[in-house]
Write a protein that holds these residues in place. Structure first.
Motif, short mmCIF file in Angstrom:
data_model
loop_
_atom_site.label_atom_id
_atom_site.label_comp_id
_atom_site.label_asym_id
_atom_site.label_seq_id
_atom_site.Cartn_x
_atom_site.Cartn_y
_atom_site.Cartn_z
N VAL A 71 -6.33 -12.40 10.32
CA VAL A 71 -4.98 -12.12 10.80
C VAL A 71 -4.81 -12.59 12.25
O VAL A 71 -3.82 -13.26 12.59
N LEU A 72 -5.76 -12.24 13.11
CA LEU A 72 -5.65 -12.63 14.52
C LEU A 72 -5.82 -14.13 14.71
O LEU A 72 -5.25 -14.70 15.65
N ALA A 73 -6.60 -14.78 13.84
CA ALA A 73 -6.69 -16.23 13.92
C ALA A 73 -5.33 -16.85 13.66
O ALA A 73 -4.91 -17.79 14.36
N GLY A 74 -4.60 -16.32 12.67
CA GLY A 74 -3.26 -16.81 12.38
C GLY A 74 -2.29 -16.54 13.52
O GLY A 74 -1.49 -17.40 13.91
N VAL A 75 -2.35 -15.33 14.09
CA VAL A 75 -1.48 -14.97 15.21
C VAL A 75 -1.76 -15.87 16.41
O VAL A 75 -0.84 -16.39 17.05
N SER A 76 -3.04 -16.08 16.70
CA SER A 76 -3.41 -16.90 17.85
C SER A 76 -2.97 -18.35 17.67
O SER A 76 -2.46 -18.97 18.61
N ALA A 77 -3.16 -18.89 16.46
CA ALA A 77 -2.72 -20.27 16.20
C ALA A 77 -1.21 -20.39 16.32
O ALA A 77 -0.69 -21.39 16.84
N GLY A 78 -0.48 -19.36 15.87
CA GLY A 78 0.97 -19.38 15.99
C GLY A 78 1.42 -19.32 17.44
O GLY A 78 2.36 -20.02 17.84
N VAL A 79 0.74 -18.51 18.24
CA VAL A 79 1.05 -18.42 19.66
C VAL A 79 0.83 -19.77 20.34
O VAL A 79 1.65 -20.22 21.16
N GLU A 80 -0.27 -20.44 19.98
CA GLU A 80 -0.55 -21.76 20.56
C GLU A 80 0.55 -22.75 20.21
O GLU A 80 1.01 -23.52 21.07
N ARG A 81 0.99 -22.72 18.95
CA ARG A 81 1.99 -23.69 18.49
C ARG A 81 3.33 -23.48 19.18
O ARG A 81 4.03 -24.44 19.53
#
Length: 312
Positions: A71-81
């Motif tokens: 879940v946090l990997a997805g959140v972090s990737a979204g924040v980066e994008r």
């Protein structure tokens, strides 16, 4: 001697958590050149996700932690994008300031999610301890050790889990095609682009890994029978001296720096009240920054950091 061995075990367990946080910092820094100050907020959100999966949904700890990491990997990737990708081509300092803003926003979200309540992650170790060479005692449900070395099971678990995950990550980075592409991007983004590597994708993957490592660190942080609040996000800031001691661009340095900081803090907490009480309470929180200053005076790039020579 027993107190020394017990403190070393505790310090190695705590240092392993610092190492996990530091590796997340280093992965993102190597790929993007940005020091991600939002990492502490990702850590506490990872703790929250683990708590939801483990205590509210009733999943085993061993299932809750990997799910929280995903879940946090997805959140972090979204924040980066959304927030970091538009900063490509800008000075690294500008992107770092953006991550400070992200830290504030994500921390506010964490406070909302925690709703001023403490949480646990349902870890399987709690305050159980192993007594080596002594007599096991129990008082108010807490296991003690008389005449021997007491080592908490959570310290052993933290150390083993952290180093196993970091070792697997290092193996993946050196052996897989995607890992090699990430390493190429970290060395030279323009050359990587010329070789057909999707640099933007590598940025997202590095942030995803950083988010996953932050979630793991958050789960291990709470895996000692304690409760966690949103304000514990500041715990991750202790990883900054660890990565500077080890070297900003070195995974090995992140691990060594984290362990050095953990052991130094544990030994200070054990012996400072006895030998130097005039330094005051909680002086162990100052030790990481003193070590950082000493290392910077001797080796400005850290113990394992890459030396940069600039010709003028």
């Amino acid at each position: 001697m027993n107190a020394l061995l017990s403190s070393l075990a505790t310090g190695l367990g705590q240092g392993a958590v610092y190492a996990v946080i530091a590796v997340g910092f280093v992965i993102i820094y190597r790929a993007t050149g940005v020091l991600n100050f939002a990492q502490p907020a990702l850590l506490i959100l990872g703790t929250f996700a683990t708590s939801v999966f483990a205590t509210e949904m009733g999943l085993p700890f061993w299932v809750a932690v990997p799910l929280a990491m995903i879940v946090l990997a997805g959140v972090s990737a979204g924040v980066e994008r959304i927030a970091i990708r538009p900063m490509v081509g800008r000075p690294p300092f500008s992107a770092a300031i953006v991550t400070v803003g992200l830290f504030i926003v994500l921390l506010v979200i964490a406070f909302r999610l925690f709703d001023s309540k403490s949480r646990t992650v349902g870890d399987p170790w709690q305050l159980s301890a192993i007594c080596l060479g002594g007599e096991v005692t129990e008082s108010f449900g807490v296991t003690g050790c008389t005449g021997g070395v007491q080592i908490y099971e959570n310290a052993i678990a933290r150390f083993v889990i952290a180093l196993a995950v970091i070792g697997l990550l290092g193996l993946w980075l050196t052996r897989s095609k995607l890992g090699l592409a990430m390493r190429a991007t970290s060395l030279d983004q323009e050359t990587a682009l010329a070789q057909g590597i999707n640099v933007g994708r590598m940025f997202s993957i590095s942030w995803a890994i950083g988010g996953g490592m932050a979630a793991l660190a958050g789960a291990l942080l709470a895996a000692n029978g304690s409760v966690v609040q949103a304000t514990d996000a500041l715990f991750a800031l202790v990883a900054l001296p660890a990565i500077i001691i080890g070297g900003l661009d070195s995974l090995k340095g992140a691990v060594v720096g984290g362990l050095i900081v953990g052991v130094a803090m544990a030994l200070t907490k054990t012996y400072q009240p006895q030998f130097a009480p005039w330094l005051g309470a909680n002086f162990e929180n100052v030790i990481p920054y003193l070590l950082m200053l000493v290392v910077l005076l001797i080796r400005p790039y850290g113990l394992f950091g890459t030396r940069e020579v600039q010709r003028v």
